[in-house]
Design an enzyme around this catalytic site. Structure first.
Site, PDB file in Angstrom:
ATOM      1  N   CYS A 167     -28.471  12.932 -14.817  1.00  0.00           N
ATOM      2  CA  CYS A 167     -29.684  12.538 -13.990  1.00  0.00           C
ATOM      3  C   CYS A 167     -30.312  13.496 -12.972  1.00  0.00           C
ATOM      4  O   CYS A 167     -29.600  13.995 -12.259  1.00  0.00           O
ATOM      5  CB  CYS A 167     -28.925  11.393 -13.111  1.00  0.00           C
ATOM      6  N   GLU A 202     -47.461  -4.430 -20.313  1.00  0.00           N
ATOM      7  CA  GLU A 202     -46.705  -4.922 -19.272  1.00  0.00           C
ATOM      8  C   GLU A 202     -46.136  -6.299 -19.473  1.00  0.00           C
ATOM      9  O   GLU A 202     -45.119  -6.387 -19.253  1.00  0.00           O
ATOM     10  CB  GLU A 202     -47.335  -4.948 -17.722  1.00  0.00           C
ATOM     11  N   CYS A 240     -30.274   5.919 -16.350  1.00  0.00           N
ATOM     12  CA  CYS A 240     -29.590   4.976 -15.447  1.00  0.00           C
ATOM     13  C   CYS A 240     -29.503   3.677 -16.158  1.00  0.00           C
ATOM     14  O   CYS A 240     -30.150   2.671 -15.486  1.00  0.00           O
ATOM     15  CB  CYS A 240     -30.191   4.982 -14.124  1.00  0.00           C
TER      16      CYS A 240
HETATM   17  S1  SF4 Z   1     -26.780   9.442 -10.500  1.00  0.00           S
HETATM   18 FE1  SF4 Z   1     -28.800   8.724 -11.563  1.00  0.00          FE
HETATM   19  S2  SF4 Z   1     -27.945   7.819 -13.550  1.00  0.00           S
HETATM   20 FE2  SF4 Z   1     -26.294   7.716 -12.029  1.00  0.00          FE
HETATM   21  S3  SF4 Z   1     -26.139   5.715 -11.109  1.00  0.00           S
HETATM   22 FE3  SF4 Z   1     -27.292   7.415  -9.720  1.00  0.00          FE
HETATM   23  S4  SF4 Z   1     -29.553   6.859 -10.485  1.00  0.00           S
HETATM   24 FE4  SF4 Z   1     -28.196   6.205 -11.895  1.00  0.00          FE
END
Ligand code: SF4
Length: 329
Positions: A201, A37, A191
């Site tokens: 996602c 970490e 993301c």
């Molecule tokens: S949909 Fe998923 S990848 Fe897209 S901005 Fe939101 S959290 Fe991030």
């Protein structure tokens, strides 16, 4: 199913299929999780793997780390940057040996009282090594949370507090270890900072920024740290496969590391090379000279065999210079 449960189950299902599960520190061992970490702060996973393996093979446990010479610890950190991390690791190991039976305490507050351990690192140690439900909020998690819940445009302290509140509210009590790893993986693999891969996602049905097509507005842009331009003048002297180095002072840039001897420079016809090297707060121009006649005037230098360089803690700029100049000048 409420929103939080959906968040957890969609994230964990994605983790089961796509998350990272074979990193060398993914074991139930708080010492290994802690070292990883600290190394992962400001540094990418791929770069950390080799450093981590070398470090653990030299210092496989807290006692050996606590007994080590700080110069040997720093030498294994050479090139990773942010060298205070290594100093804090060494201090923390010594405190753990003296006060906690050579193990990291299993307690958030006691962990956060140790040098170099903030709330995210403490949460990571407790959740990743012991599967306890403590949240983390590293850069990847902040990005995901700020987009899913459209948290932005408020004062920095409120912004961070709000994200901590969301991180703590959402943590899975059943699988905190996998949940935290999943969030970190999602932030670094899907993301991502620019052009997040929203169509793949697992949180896209919950993500408020995605729903209104505003992912690029979150997280809010930080005001850039002002970087100061600094020029260094250094001597490169090499003889019989040995290089002349000097240990830097205990404060300032590269405190306590070995680098070329420096001097207060003026323009010189002996300039060998000039390199740019960027640090978080500085843009360095390093002018490298071959004024061998200055060597006698510079104190406290030490000849180091080039083949032994890795035993002497040094910044990556030194390797950059060595690679850039013709050593047989
Ligand atoms: S949909 Fe998923 S990848 Fe897209 S901005 Fe939101 S959290 Fe991030």
């Amino acid at each position: 199913m409420n929103q939080i449960m959906k968040f957890q189950s969609q994230l964990l299902n994605w983790y089961d299929l796509h998350g990272r599960k074979n990193l060398p520190w993914q074991v139930d061992d708080s010492y290994l999780v802690w070292i990883s970490e600290i190394m992962l702060q400001q540094t990418q996973v791929l770069k950390v793997i080799d450093y981590f393996n070398a470090f653990i093979s030299e210092f496989p446990n807290m006692k050996l780390l606590a007994q080590a010479d700080i110069n040997d610890v720093l030498a294994l950190w050479s090139g990773l940057g942010y060298y205070n991390r290594a100093r804090n690791i060494h201090k923390t190991a010594q405190i753990c040996v003296q006060e906690h039976n050579a193990i990291l305490p299993l307690d958030l507050k006691k962990l956060m009282a140790l040098p170099g351990i903030g709330q995210t690192t403490a949460g990571a140690i407790l959740s990743l090594a012991s599967n306890l439900p403590f949240a983390i909020l590293d850069g990847n998690v902040k990005r995901v949370m700020s987009r899913v819940y459209r948290v932005g445009e408020i004062k920095l302290s409120e912004y961070t507090n709000k994200l901590w509140q969301l991180a703590e509210q959402n943590i899975s009590k059943q699988r905190p270890k996998n949940y935290n790893q999943a969030l970190m993986d999602l932030g670094s693999l899907v993301c991502v900072r620019s052009k997040p891969r929203c169509h793949e996602c697992p949180l896209n049905t919950l993500c408020q920024a995605y729903q209104v097509n505003e992912t690029e507005l979150y997280p809010p842009k930080k005001t850039k740290t002002k970087q100061i331009a600094v020029t260094l003048h250094a001597l490169l002297v090499i003889k019989d496969e040995k290089i002349l180095l000097r240990k830097r002072g205990e404060t300032g840039i590269w405190a306590g590391l070995w680098f070329l001897p420096e001097f207060i420079g003026k323009k010189s016809s002996n300039l060998l090379h000039s390199i740019k090297h960027v640090l978080s707060h500085r843009i360095l121009t390093i002018n490298v000279y071959k004024n061998k006649e200055l060597v006698d005037k510079i104190q406290d230098c030490h000849w180091v065999a080039l083949s032994d360089l890795k035993k002497f803690a040094h910044p990556s700029a030194l390797v950059k210079i060595i690679n850039a100049v013709d050593l047989k000048y």
